[in-house]
Motif scaffolding. Structure first.
Motif, PDB file in Angstrom:
ATOM      1  N   UNK A  36       0.867  -1.175   0.000  1.00  0.00           N
ATOM      2  CA  UNK A  36       0.000   0.000   0.000  1.00  0.00           C
ATOM      3  C   UNK A  36       0.902   1.223   0.000  1.00  0.00           C
ATOM      4  N   UNK A  37       0.343   2.362  -0.358  1.00  0.00           N
ATOM      5  CA  UNK A  37       1.149   3.580  -0.476  1.00  0.00           C
ATOM      6  C   UNK A  37       0.239   4.800  -0.350  1.00  0.00           C
ATOM      7  N   UNK A  38       0.776   6.001  -0.180  1.00  0.00           N
ATOM      8  CA  UNK A  38      -0.066   7.197  -0.056  1.00  0.00           C
ATOM      9  C   UNK A  38      -0.981   7.372  -1.267  1.00  0.00           C
ATOM     10  N   UNK A  39      -2.225   7.776  -1.014  1.00  0.00           N
ATOM     11  CA  UNK A  39      -3.219   7.948  -2.069  1.00  0.00           C
ATOM     12  C   UNK A  39      -3.796   9.355  -2.043  1.00  0.00           C
ATOM     13  N   UNK A  40      -4.174   9.841  -3.208  1.00  0.00           N
ATOM     14  CA  UNK A  40      -4.724  11.191  -3.320  1.00  0.00           C
ATOM     15  C   UNK A  40      -5.977  11.334  -2.468  1.00  0.00           C
ATOM     16  N   UNK A  41      -6.848  10.343  -2.487  1.00  0.00           N
ATOM     17  CA  UNK A  41      -8.103  10.422  -1.730  1.00  0.00           C
ATOM     18  C   UNK A  41      -7.891  10.448  -0.226  1.00  0.00           C
ATOM     19  N   UNK A  42      -6.660  10.211   0.208  1.00  0.00           N
ATOM     20  CA  UNK A  42      -6.336  10.241   1.635  1.00  0.00           C
ATOM     21  C   UNK A  42      -5.287  11.307   1.941  1.00  0.00           C
ATOM     22  N   UNK A  43      -5.149  12.273   1.022  1.00  0.00           N
ATOM     23  CA  UNK A  43      -4.243  13.395   1.259  1.00  0.00           C
ATOM     24  C   UNK A  43      -2.879  13.284   0.617  1.00  0.00           C
ATOM     25  N   UNK A  44      -2.609  12.206  -0.079  1.00  0.00           N
ATOM     26  CA  UNK A  44      -1.307  12.038  -0.711  1.00  0.00           C
ATOM     27  C   UNK A  44      -1.211  12.745  -2.052  1.00  0.00           C
ATOM     28  N   UNK A  45      -0.006  12.935  -2.513  1.00  0.00           N
ATOM     29  CA  UNK A  45       0.234  13.495  -3.843  1.00  0.00           C
ATOM     30  C   UNK A  45       1.633  13.073  -4.292  1.00  0.00           C
ATOM     31  N   UNK A  46       1.842  13.146  -5.588  1.00  0.00           N
ATOM     32  CA  UNK A  46       3.166  12.821  -6.120  1.00  0.00           C
ATOM     33  C   UNK A  46       4.177  13.852  -5.640  1.00  0.00           C
ATOM     34  N   UNK A  47       5.440  13.464  -5.417  1.00  0.00           N
ATOM     35  CA  UNK A  47       6.044  12.170  -5.783  1.00  0.00           C
ATOM     36  C   UNK A  47       5.999  11.101  -4.690  1.00  0.00           C
ATOM     37  N   UNK A  48       5.039  11.203  -3.750  1.00  0.00           N
ATOM     38  CA  UNK A  48       4.981  10.215  -2.667  1.00  0.00           C
ATOM     39  C   UNK A  48       4.791   8.799  -3.197  1.00  0.00           C
ATOM     40  N   UNK A  49       3.943   8.644  -4.218  1.00  0.00           N
ATOM     41  CA  UNK A  49       3.683   7.309  -4.756  1.00  0.00           C
ATOM     42  C   UNK A  49       4.937   6.737  -5.415  1.00  0.00           C
ATOM     43  N   UNK A  50       5.647   7.587  -6.153  1.00  0.00           N
ATOM     44  CA  UNK A  50       6.894   7.167  -6.792  1.00  0.00           C
ATOM     45  C   UNK A  50       7.928   6.776  -5.749  1.00  0.00           C
ATOM     46  N   UNK A  51       8.105   7.624  -4.745  1.00  0.00           N
ATOM     47  CA  UNK A  51       9.103   7.345  -3.716  1.00  0.00           C
ATOM     48  C   UNK A  51       8.764   6.080  -2.929  1.00  0.00           C
ATOM     49  N   UNK A  52       7.471   5.840  -2.705  1.00  0.00           N
ATOM     50  CA  UNK A  52       7.060   4.639  -1.982  1.00  0.00           C
ATOM     51  C   UNK A  52       7.443   3.384  -2.758  1.00  0.00           C
ATOM     52  N   UNK A  53       7.202   3.394  -4.068  1.00  0.00           N
ATOM     53  CA  UNK A  53       7.523   2.226  -4.892  1.00  0.00           C
ATOM     54  C   UNK A  53       9.021   1.953  -4.906  1.00  0.00           C
ATOM     55  N   UNK A  54       9.821   2.996  -5.021  1.00  0.00           N
ATOM     56  CA  UNK A  54      11.275   2.842  -4.998  1.00  0.00           C
ATOM     57  C   UNK A  54      11.752   2.332  -3.640  1.00  0.00           C
TER      58      UNK A  54
END
Length: 323
Positions: A88-106
């Motif tokens: 799982x990773x930060x999501x827009x619907x829960x306040x997340x935004x890029x590059x959080x998703x990219x950094x989480x995957x890395x």
């Protein structure tokens, strides 16, 4: 015809597919934190072997807006000769935004390497997979430069983020709105993925203030990272794919399945419907099932009810009753 095919798919899934949560295998390691963010959690299914084996890193889709990691796997998925991880990773619907998703995957890749000895992982055989946004994240990991920091105090950050390849379906290869408009068309912007993950509320806001968003969008576009030393990629696109039509008939089917105790996640913004199957056994229940005006829903639900042990009244709108 589109609705007919969709309902066939939904019912087949419900009746014949062992659902993720109802009849699957639980993770060997559950909800382990791979980063500092509360959403950076990983499930890991270990394949028992004498020597180290590779791992398939599964990144869920959902437009970077929603979705969730797998909580169980079918037994057949765990007999392929490699481990499986789902994050799982930060999501827009829960306040997340890029590059959080990219950094989480890395970070997830680095974490798997950090755990290589403990989890019997071959660190040279990590492959990322996913569909839609999960596929885009997988491509980004495969094409991104190594972010390892050998001098970091964090042992995870010292690990390489490079992987052996990516296997994706329906993945976005660019998030550049101008290229998307030219190659695919403006209808794509009916989905918020091209702008909301970058902090814009509308596509017009993103394109009108392009210089403000440009660097971030390009950072999250796989094509911008492509170089000749990148690993093998397998990209699959079903050009004849028919997205679910979110009409009243579809909503009637989703509502009816939910009443029957079948877990259904419908996301119109991501053009997706996910059904967690029940292994051919409906949860015991009773009640009135309203199929509205959807005769197709009624015809398919009726024989499906024979799988259950409850008492049901199948009803609908006056127009349906008069048929």
């Amino acid at each position: 015809m589109k609705l007919f095919l969709l309902l066939i798919s939904l019912l087949n899934t419900c009746i014949f597919v062992f659902g993720k949560q109802n009849a699957g295998v639980a993770p060997t390691v559950k909800n382990i934190a791979y980063g500092d963010h509360e959403k950076e959690k990983m499930n890991f299914w270990r394949y028992e072997s004498e020597g180290p084996v590779g791992v398939l890193l599964d990144i869920h889709g959902g437009g970077w807006m929603g979705g969730k990691k797998d909580e169980s796997k079918r037994p057949s998925q765990l007999q392929k000769g490699y481990h499986i991880a789902s994050i799982s990773y930060p999501l827009v619907n829960e306040g997340g935004r890029q590059p959080q998703m990219l950094h989480a995957a890395l970070r997830a890749v680095q974490f798997l390497r950090y755990k290589a000895k403990e989890w019997n992982i071959n660190p040279s055989r990590i492959v990322a997979t996913g569909g839609s946004a999960g596929g885009c994240s997988s491509l980004l990991v495969a094409l991104h430069d190594d972010i390892a920091n050998p001098k970091s105090k964090d042992p995870v950050e010292r690990q390489s983020s490079r992987i052996a390849g990516a296997l994706v379906a329906g993945a976005q290869t660019t998030m550049n709105p101008f290229m998307i408009k030219e190659r695919i068309g403006e209808t794509t912007f009916g989905n918020p993925m091209p702008y909301k993950p970058f902090g814009a509320e509308t596509i017009d806001e993103l394109t009108s203030n392009w210089e403000e968003y440009k660097n971030l969008v390009q950072q999250c576009s796989p094509l911008n990272h492509l170089t000749k030393d990148d690993p093998p990629l397998h990209l699959f696109y079903n050009v004849n794919r028919e997205f679910p039509l979110f009409a009243d008939d579809t909503e009637a089917m989703v509502s009816t399945l939910t009443q029957l105790g079948v877990e259904v996640r419908a996301d119109a913004s991501a053009s997706s419907i996910e059904v967690d199957g029940c292994g051919g056994h409906l949860p015991p229940a009773t009640g009135r099932l309203d199929v509205r005006q959807s005769g197709t829903t009624g015809r398919f639900v009726m024989p499906m009810l024979a799988l259950g042990s409850g008492r049901y009244v199948l009803d609908g709108d006056p127009q349906l009753r008069n048929r």
